[in-house]
Design a protein around this motif. Structure first.
Motif, PDB file in Angstrom:
ATOM      1  N   ASP A  23       0.842  -1.413  -0.079  1.00 16.61           N
ATOM      2  CA  ASP A  23       0.457  -0.597   0.360  1.00 16.61           C
ATOM      3  C   ASP A  23       0.945   0.904  -0.119  1.00 16.61           C
ATOM      4  O   ASP A  23       0.959   2.186  -1.217  1.00 16.61           O
ATOM      5  N   ILE A  24       2.266   1.314   0.617  1.00 18.77           N
ATOM      6  CA  ILE A  24       2.422   2.038   0.733  1.00 18.77           C
ATOM      7  C   ILE A  24       3.742   2.755  -0.509  1.00 18.77           C
ATOM      8  O   ILE A  24       3.555   3.566  -1.124  1.00 18.77           O
ATOM      9  N   LEU A  25       4.008   1.478  -1.138  1.00 21.96           N
ATOM     10  CA  LEU A  25       4.492   0.972  -2.759  1.00 21.96           C
ATOM     11  C   LEU A  25       3.264   1.898  -3.033  1.00 21.96           C
ATOM     12  O   LEU A  25       3.936   2.772  -4.756  1.00 21.96           O
ATOM     13  N   LYS A  26       1.898   1.641  -3.530  1.00 27.01           N
ATOM     14  CA  LYS A  26       1.389   2.271  -4.738  1.00 27.01           C
ATOM     15  C   LYS A  26       1.069   3.548  -4.290  1.00 27.01           C
ATOM     16  O   LYS A  26       0.804   4.022  -5.342  1.00 27.01           O
ATOM     17  N   LYS A  27       1.444   4.144  -2.769  1.00 22.54           N
ATOM     18  CA  LYS A  27       0.725   5.474  -2.167  1.00 22.54           C
ATOM     19  C   LYS A  27       2.014   6.562  -3.414  1.00 22.54           C
ATOM     20  O   LYS A  27       1.784   7.104  -3.822  1.00 22.54           O
ATOM     21  N   ARG A  28       3.586   6.053  -2.742  1.00 21.24           N
ATOM     22  CA  ARG A  28       4.652   6.415  -3.989  1.00 21.24           C
ATOM     23  C   ARG A  28       4.587   6.862  -4.519  1.00 21.24           C
ATOM     24  O   ARG A  28       4.898   7.492  -5.344  1.00 21.24           O
ATOM     25  N   PHE A  29       3.873   5.585  -5.718  1.00 22.13           N
ATOM     26  CA  PHE A  29       3.975   5.556  -7.172  1.00 22.13           C
ATOM     27  C   PHE A  29       2.959   6.920  -7.613  1.00 22.13           C
ATOM     28  O   PHE A  29       3.511   7.586  -8.550  1.00 22.13           O
ATOM     29  N   ALA A  30       1.645   6.633  -6.916  1.00 22.21           N
ATOM     30  CA  ALA A  30       0.620   7.658  -7.450  1.00 22.21           C
ATOM     31  C   ALA A  30       0.768   8.808  -7.096  1.00 22.21           C
ATOM     32  O   ALA A  30       0.014   9.427  -8.103  1.00 22.21           O
ATOM     33  N   GLU A  31       1.425   9.371  -5.889  1.00 20.61           N
ATOM     34  CA  GLU A  31       1.812  10.732  -5.682  1.00 20.61           C
ATOM     35  C   GLU A  31       3.461  10.859  -6.449  1.00 20.61           C
ATOM     36  O   GLU A  31       3.766  12.372  -6.282  1.00 20.61           O
ATOM     37  N   GLY A  32       4.050  10.046  -7.030  1.00 21.51           N
ATOM     38  CA  GLY A  32       5.023  10.358  -8.299  1.00 21.51           C
ATOM     39  C   GLY A  32       6.408  10.537  -7.783  1.00 21.51           C
ATOM     40  O   GLY A  32       7.208  11.305  -8.053  1.00 21.51           O
ATOM     41  N   PHE A  33       6.350   9.546  -6.914  1.00 20.65           N
ATOM     42  CA  PHE A  33       8.387   9.630  -6.106  1.00 20.65           C
ATOM     43  C   PHE A  33       8.810   8.880  -6.769  1.00 20.65           C
ATOM     44  O   PHE A  33      10.143   8.782  -6.419  1.00 20.65           O
ATOM     45  N   ILE A  34       8.399   7.942  -7.077  1.00 22.20           N
ATOM     46  CA  ILE A  34       9.147   6.972  -7.610  1.00 22.20           C
ATOM     47  C   ILE A  34       8.771   6.477  -9.206  1.00 22.20           C
ATOM     48  O   ILE A  34       7.024   6.928  -9.669  1.00 22.20           O
ATOM     49  N   THR A  35       9.285   6.283 -10.000  1.00 21.03           N
ATOM     50  CA  THR A  35       9.197   6.116 -11.797  1.00 21.03           C
ATOM     51  C   THR A  35       8.593   4.693 -11.285  1.00 21.03           C
ATOM     52  O   THR A  35       8.413   3.689 -10.604  1.00 21.03           O
ATOM     53  N   LYS A  36       7.658   3.373 -13.311  1.00 14.72           N
ATOM     54  CA  LYS A  36       7.045   2.820 -13.272  1.00 14.72           C
ATOM     55  C   LYS A  36       7.765   1.716 -12.847  1.00 14.72           C
ATOM     56  O   LYS A  36       7.886   0.696 -12.297  1.00 14.72           O
ATOM     57  N   GLU A  37       9.401   2.047 -13.355  1.00 19.64           N
ATOM     58  CA  GLU A  37       9.677   1.091 -13.171  1.00 19.64           C
ATOM     59  C   GLU A  37      10.972   0.758 -12.028  1.00 19.64           C
ATOM     60  O   GLU A  37      10.720  -0.689 -11.357  1.00 19.64           O
ATOM     61  N   GLU A  38      10.804   1.435 -10.961  1.00 24.14           N
ATOM     62  CA  GLU A  38      10.905   1.354  -9.447  1.00 24.14           C
ATOM     63  C   GLU A  38       9.968   0.835  -8.718  1.00 24.14           C
ATOM     64  O   GLU A  38       9.992  -0.284  -7.751  1.00 24.14           O
ATOM     65  N   TYR A  39       8.896   1.014  -9.768  1.00 25.24           N
ATOM     66  CA  TYR A  39       7.540   0.444  -8.460  1.00 25.24           C
ATOM     67  C   TYR A  39       7.781  -0.796  -9.265  1.00 25.24           C
ATOM     68  O   TYR A  39       7.468  -1.358  -8.005  1.00 25.24           O
ATOM     69  N   GLU A  40       7.328  -1.174 -10.180  1.00 26.52           N
ATOM     70  CA  GLU A  40       7.079  -3.089 -10.800  1.00 26.52           C
ATOM     71  C   GLU A  40       8.816  -3.319  -9.918  1.00 26.52           C
ATOM     72  O   GLU A  40       7.858  -4.912  -9.774  1.00 26.52           O
ATOM     73  N   GLU A  41      10.063  -3.786  -9.769  1.00 28.53           N
ATOM     74  CA  GLU A  41      10.956  -3.754  -9.326  1.00 28.53           C
ATOM     75  C   GLU A  41      10.271  -3.874  -7.901  1.00 28.53           C
ATOM     76  O   GLU A  41      10.676  -4.923  -7.384  1.00 28.53           O
ATOM     77  N   SER A  42       9.646  -3.040  -7.586  1.00 25.80           N
ATOM     78  CA  SER A  42       9.573  -3.362  -5.728  1.00 25.80           C
ATOM     79  C   SER A  42       8.710  -3.450  -5.332  1.00 25.80           C
ATOM     80  O   SER A  42       8.672  -4.701  -4.376  1.00 25.80           O
TER      81      SER A  42
END
Length: 50
Positions: A23-42
């Protein structure tokens, strides 16, 4: 005195919901703190830990 027994249990300041790491990861991605690639890897790493 009776009102003490009827207090709602989900008053926001009484409970602290522990967020799931995904959930934290999804929130960080949605807020633009991480890229799609970082999101998928994490996300892969988090799901493999289970």
């Amino acid at each position: 005195m009776a009102w003490i027994f009827f207090i709602p249990t989900d008053i926001p300041y009484q409970k602290t919901k522990k967020e799931d790491p995904l959930d934290i990861l999804k929130k960080r991605f949605a807020e633009g703190f991480i890229t799609k690639e970082e999101y998928e890897e994490s996300k892969k790493i988090l799901k493999s830990d289970n």
